[in-house]
Write a protein that holds these residues in place. Sequence first.
Motif, PDB file in Angstrom:
ATOM      1  N   UNK A 193      -7.903  -1.499  23.573  1.00  0.00           N
ATOM      2  CA  UNK A 193      -9.352  -1.725  23.562  1.00  0.00           C
ATOM      3  C   UNK A 193     -10.104  -0.562  22.926  1.00  0.00           C
ATOM      4  N   UNK A 194      -9.492   0.613  22.886  1.00  0.00           N
ATOM      5  CA  UNK A 194     -10.134   1.805  22.326  1.00  0.00           C
ATOM      6  C   UNK A 194      -9.954   1.932  20.819  1.00  0.00           C
ATOM      7  N   UNK A 195      -8.953   1.274  20.252  1.00  0.00           N
ATOM      8  CA  UNK A 195      -8.653   1.456  18.830  1.00  0.00           C
ATOM      9  C   UNK A 195      -9.770   0.884  17.969  1.00  0.00           C
ATOM     10  N   UNK A 196     -10.152   1.646  16.942  1.00  0.00           N
ATOM     11  CA  UNK A 196     -11.262   1.257  16.066  1.00  0.00           C
ATOM     12  C   UNK A 196     -10.833   1.001  14.627  1.00  0.00           C
ATOM     13  N   UNK A 197      -9.760   1.627  14.168  1.00  0.00           N
ATOM     14  CA  UNK A 197      -9.316   1.521  12.775  1.00  0.00           C
ATOM     15  C   UNK A 197      -7.794   1.532  12.700  1.00  0.00           C
ATOM     16  N   UNK A 198      -7.277   0.885  11.659  1.00  0.00           N
ATOM     17  CA  UNK A 198      -5.844   0.940  11.343  1.00  0.00           C
ATOM     18  C   UNK A 198      -5.716   1.558   9.956  1.00  0.00           C
ATOM     19  N   UNK A 199      -4.709   2.422   9.773  1.00  0.00           N
ATOM     20  CA  UNK A 199      -4.481   3.037   8.471  1.00  0.00           C
ATOM     21  C   UNK A 199      -3.028   2.798   8.053  1.00  0.00           C
ATOM     22  N   UNK A 200      -2.868   2.389   6.791  1.00  0.00           N
ATOM     23  CA  UNK A 200      -1.548   2.219   6.185  1.00  0.00           C
ATOM     24  C   UNK A 200      -1.426   3.200   5.032  1.00  0.00           C
ATOM     25  N   UNK A 201      -0.363   3.992   5.015  1.00  0.00           N
ATOM     26  CA  UNK A 201      -0.054   4.873   3.891  1.00  0.00           C
ATOM     27  C   UNK A 201       1.213   4.335   3.249  1.00  0.00           C
ATOM     28  N   UNK A 202       1.089   3.845   2.010  1.00  0.00           N
ATOM     29  CA  UNK A 202       2.243   3.295   1.326  1.00  0.00           C
ATOM     30  C   UNK A 202       3.202   4.420   0.965  1.00  0.00           C
ATOM     31  N   UNK A 203       4.474   4.240   1.294  1.00  0.00           N
ATOM     32  CA  UNK A 203       5.478   5.274   1.033  1.00  0.00           C
ATOM     33  C   UNK A 203       5.914   5.315  -0.423  1.00  0.00           C
ATOM     34  N   UNK A 204       5.795   4.185  -1.117  1.00  0.00           N
ATOM     35  CA  UNK A 204       6.252   4.078  -2.497  1.00  0.00           C
ATOM     36  C   UNK A 204       5.074   3.791  -3.424  1.00  0.00           C
ATOM     37  N   UNK A 205       5.189   4.162  -4.688  1.00  0.00           N
ATOM     38  CA  UNK A 205       4.122   3.833  -5.641  1.00  0.00           C
ATOM     39  C   UNK A 205       3.945   2.322  -5.742  1.00  0.00           C
ATOM     40  N   UNK A 206       2.722   1.897  -6.002  1.00  0.00           N
ATOM     41  CA  UNK A 206       2.405   0.481  -6.177  1.00  0.00           C
ATOM     42  C   UNK A 206       2.330   0.222  -7.676  1.00  0.00           C
ATOM     43  N   UNK A 207       3.285  -0.547  -8.180  1.00  0.00           N
ATOM     44  CA  UNK A 207       3.399  -0.806  -9.617  1.00  0.00           C
ATOM     45  C   UNK A 207       2.200  -1.609 -10.120  1.00  0.00           C
ATOM     46  N   UNK A 208       1.921  -1.555 -11.415  1.00  0.00           N
ATOM     47  CA  UNK A 208       0.834  -2.358 -11.985  1.00  0.00           C
ATOM     48  C   UNK A 208       1.050  -3.844 -11.667  1.00  0.00           C
ATOM     49  N   UNK A 209       0.020  -4.495 -11.169  1.00  0.00           N
ATOM     50  CA  UNK A 209       0.088  -5.911 -10.828  1.00  0.00           C
ATOM     51  C   UNK A 209       0.723  -6.209  -9.485  1.00  0.00           C
ATOM     52  N   UNK A 210       1.302  -5.212  -8.837  1.00  0.00           N
ATOM     53  CA  UNK A 210       1.984  -5.429  -7.559  1.00  0.00           C
ATOM     54  C   UNK A 210       0.988  -5.577  -6.415  1.00  0.00           C
ATOM     55  N   UNK A 211       1.431  -6.291  -5.385  1.00  0.00           N
ATOM     56  CA  UNK A 211       0.623  -6.509  -4.183  1.00  0.00           C
ATOM     57  C   UNK A 211       1.429  -6.050  -2.975  1.00  0.00           C
ATOM     58  N   UNK A 212       0.809  -5.272  -2.111  1.00  0.00           N
ATOM     59  CA  UNK A 212       1.394  -4.879  -0.830  1.00  0.00           C
ATOM     60  C   UNK A 212       0.595  -5.571   0.262  1.00  0.00           C
ATOM     61  N   UNK A 213       1.280  -6.004   1.313  1.00  0.00           N
ATOM     62  CA  UNK A 213       0.617  -6.680   2.424  1.00  0.00           C
ATOM     63  C   UNK A 213       0.683  -5.805   3.667  1.00  0.00           C
ATOM     64  N   UNK A 214      -0.450  -5.679   4.341  1.00  0.00           N
ATOM     65  CA  UNK A 214      -0.543  -4.949   5.597  1.00  0.00           C
ATOM     66  C   UNK A 214      -1.158  -5.911   6.616  1.00  0.00           C
ATOM     67  N   UNK A 215      -0.658  -5.866   7.834  1.00  0.00           N
ATOM     68  CA  UNK A 215      -1.114  -6.859   8.818  1.00  0.00           C
ATOM     69  C   UNK A 215      -1.409  -6.218  10.169  1.00  0.00           C
ATOM     70  N   UNK A 216      -2.260  -6.931  10.932  1.00  0.00           N
ATOM     71  CA  UNK A 216      -2.475  -6.616  12.339  1.00  0.00           C
ATOM     72  C   UNK A 216      -3.088  -7.836  12.994  1.00  0.00           C
ATOM     73  N   UNK A 217      -3.057  -7.846  14.323  1.00  0.00           N
ATOM     74  CA  UNK A 217      -3.644  -8.958  15.080  1.00  0.00           C
ATOM     75  C   UNK A 217      -4.713  -8.417  16.017  1.00  0.00           C
ATOM     76  N   UNK A 218      -5.677  -9.275  16.324  1.00  0.00           N
ATOM     77  CA  UNK A 218      -6.740  -8.915  17.275  1.00  0.00           C
ATOM     78  C   UNK A 218      -7.126 -10.178  18.030  1.00  0.00           C
ATOM     79  N   UNK A 219      -7.710  -9.987  19.212  1.00  0.00           N
ATOM     80  CA  UNK A 219      -8.168 -11.100  20.041  1.00  0.00           C
ATOM     81  C   UNK A 219      -9.684 -11.124  20.021  1.00  0.00           C
TER      82      UNK A 219
END
Length: 189
Positions: free
Chosen positions: A161-187
Motif C-alpha cells: 500500500x505504501x509503494x508509489x513507483x516501479x523502476x526497471x533498469x534494462x541490463x542489456x542494450x535495446x537494439x533499434x526497433x526492439x521492444x522490451x516489456x515491463x509489467x506489474x499488477x495493482x488492485x
Amino acid sequence: MRAITKVQVLLSRRSGSTAIDNNAWHGRNVPAGMLLALATIAGARADDIETTLVAETRLEIPAPNDRRISRLVPAATLQQGQEIFYTVRIRNSGNGAARDVEVVQRIPENTTYVADSAAGPGAEVSLSADGGATFGKEGQLTVTEQPTPVHTPLTRPATPQDYTHVRWRLRNPLAPGAVALARFRAVFR
C-alpha cells in the motif's frame, strides 16, 4: 461499489527529455491515475525511446467440458477490488542501440500495488515508497511516519500500500526497433 468507466487503456509518449513530469498529467482526464513512464537512456537520443502503458483486466470465458478460459482484455470498466494488469512497452525507435535504459512508472492513483508482481525480463526491478525519490528492492524499503501529537517518528517496513513507483533498469542494450516489456499488477480501490 465504486466503478470507473471509459478507462484510457493506451498511453504513449516519446521521452523527448529525461525530465518528463508524471505529475503534470495528474487530473487531465487520465482515469485511475494511469500516467506515462519516465525513461532515461544512454547511447541513443532521449526522444528515440517510446513508452506505452497498457491496462488490462482478466476475463474468464466458459469453455467446453465445464472449463473456463482466461484472457486479458482492455480495461474498459473497473470495479473496486478488481486486479489490473499493467504493461509498459519500451521501444527504441532510433537507429542506434540504447544502453542503460531506465524506466520509472508511477503506480496509478486509486490502486494498490500487488506484492511481487513487478517484472521485466532482463531488467533490474526496484520500487519506491517515497514518491520516486529513492528506490530499493521490494521488502527492503521502510516508511517513516510522523505520529500526532508530534513525538518521535516511527519507522516501519513498507507494505504494498505504501509503494508509489516501479523502476526497471534494462541490463542489456535495446537494439533499434526492439521492444522490451515491463509489467506489474495493482488492485483498484
